[in-house]
Design a protein around this motif. Structure first.
Motif, PDB file in Angstrom:
ATOM      1  N   VAL C  84      67.802  91.251  -2.442  1.00  0.00           N
ATOM      2  CA  VAL C  84      69.160  91.630  -2.830  1.00  0.00           C
ATOM      3  C   VAL C  84      69.940  90.385  -3.242  1.00  0.00           C
ATOM      4  CG1 VAL C  84      71.324  92.579  -1.984  1.00  0.00           C
ATOM      5  CG2 VAL C  84      69.181  93.714  -1.436  1.00  0.00           C
ATOM      6  N   ALA C  85      69.750  89.302  -2.505  1.00  0.00           N
ATOM      7  CA  ALA C  85      70.421  88.050  -2.867  1.00  0.00           C
ATOM      8  C   ALA C  85      69.979  87.587  -4.256  1.00  0.00           C
ATOM      9  CB  ALA C  85      70.116  86.973  -1.829  1.00  0.00           C
ATOM     10  N   ILE C  86      68.673  87.638  -4.503  1.00  0.00           N
ATOM     11  CA  ILE C  86      68.163  87.225  -5.815  1.00  0.00           C
ATOM     12  C   ILE C  86      68.768  88.102  -6.903  1.00  0.00           C
ATOM     13  CG2 ILE C  86      66.109  87.217  -7.278  1.00  0.00           C
ATOM     14  CD1 ILE C  86      64.507  86.414  -4.799  1.00  0.00           C
ATOM     15  N   GLU C  87      68.810  89.388  -6.619  1.00  0.00           N
ATOM     16  CA  GLU C  87      69.329  90.326  -7.610  1.00  0.00           C
ATOM     17  C   GLU C  87      70.786  90.015  -7.930  1.00  0.00           C
ATOM     18  OE1 GLU C  87      70.914  93.757  -9.464  1.00  0.00           O
ATOM     19  OE2 GLU C  87      71.471  93.236  -7.424  1.00  0.00           O
ATOM     20  N   GLN C  88      71.569  89.747  -6.872  1.00  0.00           N
ATOM     21  CA  GLN C  88      72.993  89.465  -7.068  1.00  0.00           C
ATOM     22  C   GLN C  88      73.201  88.176  -7.862  1.00  0.00           C
ATOM     23  OE1 GLN C  88      75.803  91.208  -6.136  1.00  0.00           O
ATOM     24  NE2 GLN C  88      74.422  92.892  -5.655  1.00  0.00           N
ATOM     25  N   ILE C  89      72.404  87.157  -7.527  1.00  0.00           N
ATOM     26  CA  ILE C  89      72.632  85.851  -8.151  1.00  0.00           C
ATOM     27  C   ILE C  89      72.023  85.780  -9.540  1.00  0.00           C
ATOM     28  CG2 ILE C  89      72.137  83.380  -7.962  1.00  0.00           C
ATOM     29  CD1 ILE C  89      72.106  83.867  -4.871  1.00  0.00           C
ATOM     30  N   ALA C  90      70.770  86.210  -9.649  1.00  0.00           N
ATOM     31  CA  ALA C  90      70.053  85.926 -10.890  1.00  0.00           C
ATOM     32  C   ALA C  90      70.035  87.086 -11.882  1.00  0.00           C
ATOM     33  CB  ALA C  90      68.624  85.504 -10.558  1.00  0.00           C
ATOM     34  N   TYR C  91      69.953  88.325 -11.393  1.00  0.00           N
ATOM     35  CA  TYR C  91      69.781  89.416 -12.344  1.00  0.00           C
ATOM     36  C   TYR C  91      71.076  90.123 -12.717  1.00  0.00           C
ATOM     37  CZ  TYR C  91      64.902  88.880 -10.926  1.00  0.00           C
ATOM     38  OH  TYR C  91      63.665  88.388 -10.647  1.00  0.00           O
ATOM     39  N   LYS C  92      71.991  90.209 -11.762  1.00  0.00           N
ATOM     40  CA  LYS C  92      73.202  90.986 -12.017  1.00  0.00           C
ATOM     41  C   LYS C  92      74.023  90.459 -13.207  1.00  0.00           C
ATOM     42  CE  LYS C  92      77.039  93.112  -9.640  1.00  0.00           C
ATOM     43  NZ  LYS C  92      77.974  92.921  -8.530  1.00  0.00           N
ATOM     44  N   ILE C 201      70.034  98.312  -3.891  1.00  0.00           N
ATOM     45  CA  ILE C 201      69.261  98.966  -2.832  1.00  0.00           C
ATOM     46  C   ILE C 201      67.822  99.175  -3.282  1.00  0.00           C
ATOM     47  CG2 ILE C 201      69.028 101.112  -1.523  1.00  0.00           C
ATOM     48  CD1 ILE C 201      72.071 101.256  -1.440  1.00  0.00           C
ATOM     49  N   THR C 202      67.663  99.573  -4.535  1.00  0.00           N
ATOM     50  CA  THR C 202      66.307  99.768  -5.047  1.00  0.00           C
ATOM     51  C   THR C 202      65.499  98.481  -4.958  1.00  0.00           C
ATOM     52  OG1 THR C 202      67.328 101.284  -6.595  1.00  0.00           O
ATOM     53  CG2 THR C 202      65.030 100.743  -6.959  1.00  0.00           C
ATOM     54  N   PHE C 203      66.143  97.393  -5.343  1.00  0.00           N
ATOM     55  CA  PHE C 203      65.493  96.083  -5.240  1.00  0.00           C
ATOM     56  C   PHE C 203      65.060  95.824  -3.807  1.00  0.00           C
ATOM     57  CE2 PHE C 203      64.887  92.614  -8.096  1.00  0.00           C
ATOM     58  CZ  PHE C 203      65.331  93.121  -9.302  1.00  0.00           C
ATOM     59  N   GLY C 204      65.997  96.078  -2.910  1.00  0.00           N
ATOM     60  CA  GLY C 204      65.708  95.828  -1.504  1.00  0.00           C
ATOM     61  C   GLY C 204      64.538  96.659  -1.006  1.00  0.00           C
TER      62      GLY C 204
END
Lengths: 484, 379, 305
Positions: C84-92, C201-204
């Motif tokens: 989730v952290a990766i998703e927030q920082i890098a993908y979002k 959530i899906t990422f998680g």
């Protein structure tokens, strides 16, 4: 407007000057190259031999190229630790010829193509006088080409492929080559263990493993043994069940597995799960405390050939193990020991060499004789390969225990001074089950040395005379044993 | 009053002159290649000369991949695989070919003599074989799009890698003579790599016996590749590719034969990747583990960083991304981390890459810096 | 027959692992339409962090009966948070950017995770042995083939997690939201679904499954190679192939694809040649894509103008 006009003109002038000077440089450089060409035609071996004739007072710089990152990082880092330890010792003793020694380590990222770049950089930008490196033969082959071309001596700590030193007179190594190690295990399997049928499982993507497998096959079949089956794996394989199944049905009495310890533990565990009960045989790639840690019970009773044994009472071995553990907090693996030896052979040759020019130094390195290394007495032959005898170790109670020594063809076996001076030169067939030689004369306080004890022992040996004497006695016993 | 025919004839450009003019950039490229080799290389010394060489090969790879990824918008992860195919073909030809022709695998002759010509031809043949492989891989792109194509190209690269790992050792000269060229087809070194290939491409100074003029040869191919890429971008075929990238359905509606456009792009890119492989194989040891998936990704990163569709961007990114790891070599443990973080940062800060589809001189900051000249003369 | 059965057991276990990892690829592809190249690294971290937690909790030498569930939950939780952290920082920040950019970012994340993992302060470069958290004994013998507890555990646990996911995707509100986002992001947000939250959530969830696969892998094979090793990438790659063969975006397809790849690899290795097992996988992949580009269970999507 004015401004742009100015720029335009200035660009033109700049271009003109550039072209003019370029032509001049080209002319000069062509001349220079012509001169170089003549020189290289006169000179016999190395092209340049232009080792930097720098001030004779500054530190001596040696380059080390190693895989500090990438899939082979663990090998490169171990080697570098060994090299650093040797460096520290040397500088504590006052360096070489009164000058301090420095070592610059550059990373090859486990890639052969980077080997060339890194060595070119070390030689031409850092002006190193000599090179250490690489573990992997394919990278040494690349780096060696450059070292040879620029006439900078290079010692490879652990590249075992025969081609490496064939590159030229600048390249030497302190390890034995694949051919010998294959022969050692073949001889041990056929002669001592009396196995007639051995299966081979090797890493087809690793030249080291492939080379050993071939050399073992050649030597073993020549001795009259049969290869039950030859199976391959790739380092990335997680499951080698199919290969192990074939080995199980082949009826082999042992499995020769010349891989790196990073894979061996896992494979042997899988083998035991699948009901392969025969012992495994391996090469120096097995040498690491991780082998038994990962292999656990599965690896018990397996044999491998190596450069030395921890149990040897030679002060070099015990000192090295103690110092290494004190500095890095772990037991050294074989690559660290070879890195340490390579650096020390280099320092030793530098001290002896008449000058630090490439040709002088290379010749001195090639003349290394009976150097007391951790990994055995190092003597370089005409091909600048180290001639050493190998030891065969067996994993017992989670520790490699000394079994026997095997000398190169045409040489006599010299038993290492592990204590029991009365040990026969060629052990009985059942050597595997025999008492480990530690239980002999010397400090017999602990029959099976725990991982921590070598520290103590090394330290005590430094101080107390008797221990040294016993080591000396062992050495003296050598000629007698050899004469048998 | 002239007749219409006369007027059109006057409008029609002189064929000979046009042809000559169109060769001009190439001539400039060859001269530049010569200067790099004869002036720059001796001046900067062997190490930087080696980097110049590496940069050249990287430019060749990134500019050619830009044709598929940038122009046609087809995501290929198989450039390393094409490089492998071309490189092994070329290396096989020079090694075993040299033995068949001259009885030795040493470098033959001086600058631009037999050996050099032979090696250049081998590189081109390597390019052609890689192009055929490109055709083979490009055909599925008739059916597949986007990510799926990436996977197929990736699968192709992995298959090539495994196949080459399973080949036999390189034969020594005597044995190679005995077996002949066809007999040694499968002896290209396996996992140890194709060793002992005559090193025609070497950064060592000009006209020396070992490696004549690697930089010169490399940059000739670079010049050809860059000129071809520019011409393509400006041509109707190139526009068709860009149309396919922007919207395949719309492109098809406008009369673009999308399948042919995509396959052409693939074949062209594979051709130059094959040549790059050939050059690589003659300056270093080709090894299957090095030209796999990871190499393909390195090249994709160059293209995306430079900007998809920007040729000068691809060139610049190739230069930067070859020199950056070298500059960071002293921090070996951290260099890949820094590299990874800067990659993420650039993607977030500039999603279109450094230059987007524009060439460097089309960007606003370039115009602001240098672009006033032509306008200044007008008013 | 023995070989056949032995291979069957191995293939089923390996196939279950592939299936678990493939689920992560498929879930992320479903909502974001991009190949999460960093997924194989999450799997790697799942294995390594299980090892680390086991050490911290002092279970390296002997583990109590409740060790496995504790480590499983810890590893899954850790990887879910990390993802989730990766998703927030890098993908979002790249939601609106071309998909290729997200892909490159994913490659960047992958390189980052791998190379951070090899640092001395993190996991190091030495291979490690995963302590066995369960009593690994031969449970029953079938026609000369000893079936081990770990094999059964891998299959059962993987199966249970897959069923749980299946239930979640098709029977809960969250699952419905996920399917809605996957179907049409804009419409979903108009319907009051918090798209960003669902994606996170899906990422998680996908990463938690990868972590479970990592732990099971560590238990089954015992040794962990350094984080930048090709083993992890290759395993991840094959799991991805499994997702594609099954029809990416399709939960059941991913599982079926994983098992298929496992069987293909193990039987190919046992009966044809063990050296070319990667080749079989990729050849079948190319074959499947040529015949049915949307995968065996995928629906063909007609492109709209």
């Amino acid at each position: 407007m004015n401004f742009s006009g100015w720029t335009n003109r200035s660009v033109q002038t700049w271009l003109l000057t550039a072209v003019a000077s370029a032509t001049a440089v080209a002319a000069v450089s062509c001349n220079k190259m012509g001169g170089d060409k003549n020189k290289s035609q006169n000179g016999s071996n190395a092209v340049g031999s232009n080792a930097p004739a720098k001030a004779e007072t500054g530190p001596i710089l040696i380059g080390h190229y190693a895989s500090m990152t990438g899939p082979e990082a663990t090998f490169g880092q171990s080697t570098d630790n060994g090299v650093r330890l040797a460096l520290e010792e040397r500088n504590a003793k006052g360096g070489i010829k009164g000058r301090k020694v420095e070592i610059k380590t550059l990373d090859t990222a486990s890639k052969a193509s980077e080997g060339k770049t890194v060595v070119t950089r070390l030689i031409n930008e850092d002006h190193v006088v000599a090179l250490l490196g690489e573990v992997a033969s394919k990278i040494s082959l690349e780096g060696g080409k450059v070292a040879q071309q620029f006439g900078v001596p290079m010692i490879s700590p652990s590249s075992t492929n025969a081609k490496v030193t064939e590159l030229g007179n600048m390249i030497s190594r302190v390890c034995f080559i694949d051919g010998f190690q294959g022969y050692v295990m073949a001889k041990f399997a056929k002669g001592d263990l009396k196995f007639d049928k051995v299966a081979i499982l090797y890493d087809q993507a690793a030249p080291y493993s492939k080379g050993l497998a071939e050399d073992f096959t050649a030597a073993y079949t020549e001795m009259g043994g049969a290869i039950a089956t030859k199976q391959e794996y790739t380092a990335g394989d997680v499951d080698v069940a199919a290969q192990l199944g074939n080995i199980k049905t082949s009826g082999a009495q042992a499995v020769y597995l010349p891989g790196y310890y990073t894979d061996v533990g896992n494979i042997v565990r899988q083998a035991r799960k699948q009901g392969v009960t025969v012992p495994f045989l391996g090469g120096d790639g097995w040498d690491s405390s991780k082998l038994t840690e990962i292999g656990g019970d599965a690896i018990e009773g397996s044999y491998y050939s190596n450069h030395y044994s921890f149990e040897e009472q030679r002060s070099e071995v015990q000192d090295f193990v103690a110092k290494y553990k004190a500095k890095f907090g772990q037991v050294p693996d074989g690559l660290a020991a070879l890195g340490y030896d390579a650096a020390r052979v280099m320092f030793d040759a530098m001290e002896r060499a008449p000058s630090l020019s490439g040709n002088d130094l290379a010749a001195t390195i090639a003349a290394t004789k009976d150097f007391p290394g951790v990994t055995g007495k190092i003597t370089l032959d005409a091909k600048r390969d180290a001639i050493k005898q190998a030891v065969v170790l067996q994993i017992k109670a989670g520790k490699p225990a000394y079994v026997t020594s095997v000398a190169p063809k045409g040489m006599d076996v010299v038993m290492p001074a592990t204590g029991s001076g009365s040990a026969a030169a060629t052990p009985a067939p059942g050597a595997g089950s025999a008492e480990p030689p530690t239980g002999g004369a010397a400090p017999a306080a602990e029959p099976t040395p725990a991982a921590a004890t070598p520290v103590m022992r090394g330290a005590s040996q430094d101080k107390t005379e008797p221990a040294k004497k016993s080591a000396g006695k062992g050495d003296k016993a050598d000629p007698d044993d050899g004469g048998e | 009053m002239k007749t219409l025919a006369e007027r059109t004839a006057a409008q029609r450009p002189n064929v000979a002159l046009t042809a000559l003019l169109s060769l001009a950039p190439l001539a400039v490229g060859v001269i530049a290649a010569f200067l790099l080799q004869a002036v720059l290389a001796p001046a900067v010394g062997p190490f930087y000369a080696k980097l110049v060489l590496d940069v050249g090969i990287a430019i060749l790879l990134s500019v050619s991949l830009n044709i598929v990824n940038g122009f046609a918008g087809q995501f290929s992860l198989g450039h390393g695989g094409f490089m492998l195919v071309g490189g092994y073909t070329a290396a096989y030809l020079t090694y075993y070919g040299s033995i068949a022709l001259w009885g030795t695998a040493e470098i033959h002759g001086g600058f631009m003599e037999g050996g050099d010509i032979f090696f250049m031809v081998a590189c081109v043949v390597g390019g052609i074989v890689a192009a055929l492989a490109g055709l083979l891989v490009g055909l599925p792109s008739l059916r597949l799009r986007g990510d799926y194509l990436a996977i197929v190209t990736l699968g192709f690269g992995e298959i090539m890698r495994v196949v080459i790992q399973r080949t036999g050792d390189v034969l020594p000269v005597a044995e190679a003579k005995q077996k002949g060229m066809l007999g040694s087809l499968t002896n290209v070194g396996g996992s140890l790599g194709f060793t002992d290939v005559p090193q025609y491409v070497s950064p060592t100074p000009w006209l020396e016996k070992t490696g004549h003029a690697g930089i010169f040869f490399t940059y000739i191919f670079v010049a050809i590749c860059v000129v071809v890429a520019f011409r393509l971008k400006a041509s109707s075929n190139g526009r068709a590719l860009l149309a396919v990238r922007e919207n395949e359905v719309a492109a098809e509606a406008m009369g673009v034969v999308t399948a042919r456009a995509k396959v052409t792009a693939f074949v062209m890119a594979a051709f130059f990747a094959g040549i790059a492989g050939g050059l690589f194989g003659h300056q270093s040891t080709l090894s299957p583990s090095e030209l796999g998936f990871q190499k393909s990704i390195d090249i994709v990163i160059m293209v995306v960083l430079g900007g998809m569709g920007s040729i000068s961007g691809a060139v610049l990114a190739a230069i930067v991304l070859t020199l950056l790891p070298e500059a960071l070599r002293n921090f070996s443990q951290y260099r890949m981390i820094i590299y990874a973080l800067s990659l993420i940062a650039i993607m977030i800060a500039r999603p279109q890459g450094l230059f987007g589809t524009k060439e460097i001189w089309e960007t606003t900051w370039w115009r602001r810096l240098f672009g006033r000249r032509t306008k200044a003369e007008a008013p | 027959m023995t070989i056949f059965l032995q291979t069957f057991v191995n293939a089923l276990a390996l196939g279950s692992l592939y299936g678990l990892i493939a689920l992560g690829y498929t879930l992320v592809y479903g909502v974001l339409r991009f190949i999460n190249f960093a997924h194989s690294d999450i799997f790697m971290i799942g294995a390594w962090i299980s090892f680390t937690f086991t050490g911290w909790l002092g279970w390296s030498t002997g583990a109590p009966a409740y060790a496995l569930p504790v480590i499983l939950v810890l590893a899954m939780g850790f990887c879910a948070l990390l993802a989730v952290a990766i998703e927030q920082i890098a993908y979002k920040p790249l939601r609106k950017a071309p998909r290729l950019n997200v892909l490159i970012t994913a490659i960047g994340v992958s390189l980052f995770l791998q190379n951070t993992g090899v640092l001395k302060q993190v996991f190091g470069t030495q291979p490690q042995r995963m302590p066995s958290l369960v009593n690994d004994h031969v449970m029953f013998t079938l026609a000369g083939v000893g079936v081990q507890f770990v094999d059964v555990l891998v299959v059962l646990l993987a199966g249970a997690l897959m069923l749980l996911l299946q239930w979640m995707v098709f029977r809960t509100r969250l699952g419905r939201a996920m399917r809605a986002v996957s179907f049409d992001e804009r419409t979903a947000s108009l319907m009051g679904i918090n798209v960003n939250q669902v994606i996170s959530i899906t990422f998680g969830i996908g990463s938690a499954l990868a972590a479970a696969a990592g732990l099971l892998y560590a238990l089954k094979y015992g040794s962990l190679k350094q984080s930048a090793d090709a083993t992890w990438v290759l395993l991840g790659l094959k799991a991805f192939v499994a997702a594609v063969i099954g029809g990416i975006g399709n939960v059941r397809g991913a599982v079926a694809g994983g098992v298929l790849i496992g069987f293909l690899e193990m039987y190919g290795a046992a009966y044809l040649s063990p050296h070319l097992k990667d080749v079989y996988v990729f050849v079948v992949l190319i074959g499947v894509l040529l015949v049915k580009p949307s995968g065996l269970f995928g629906k063909a999507v007609v492109e709209k103008v």
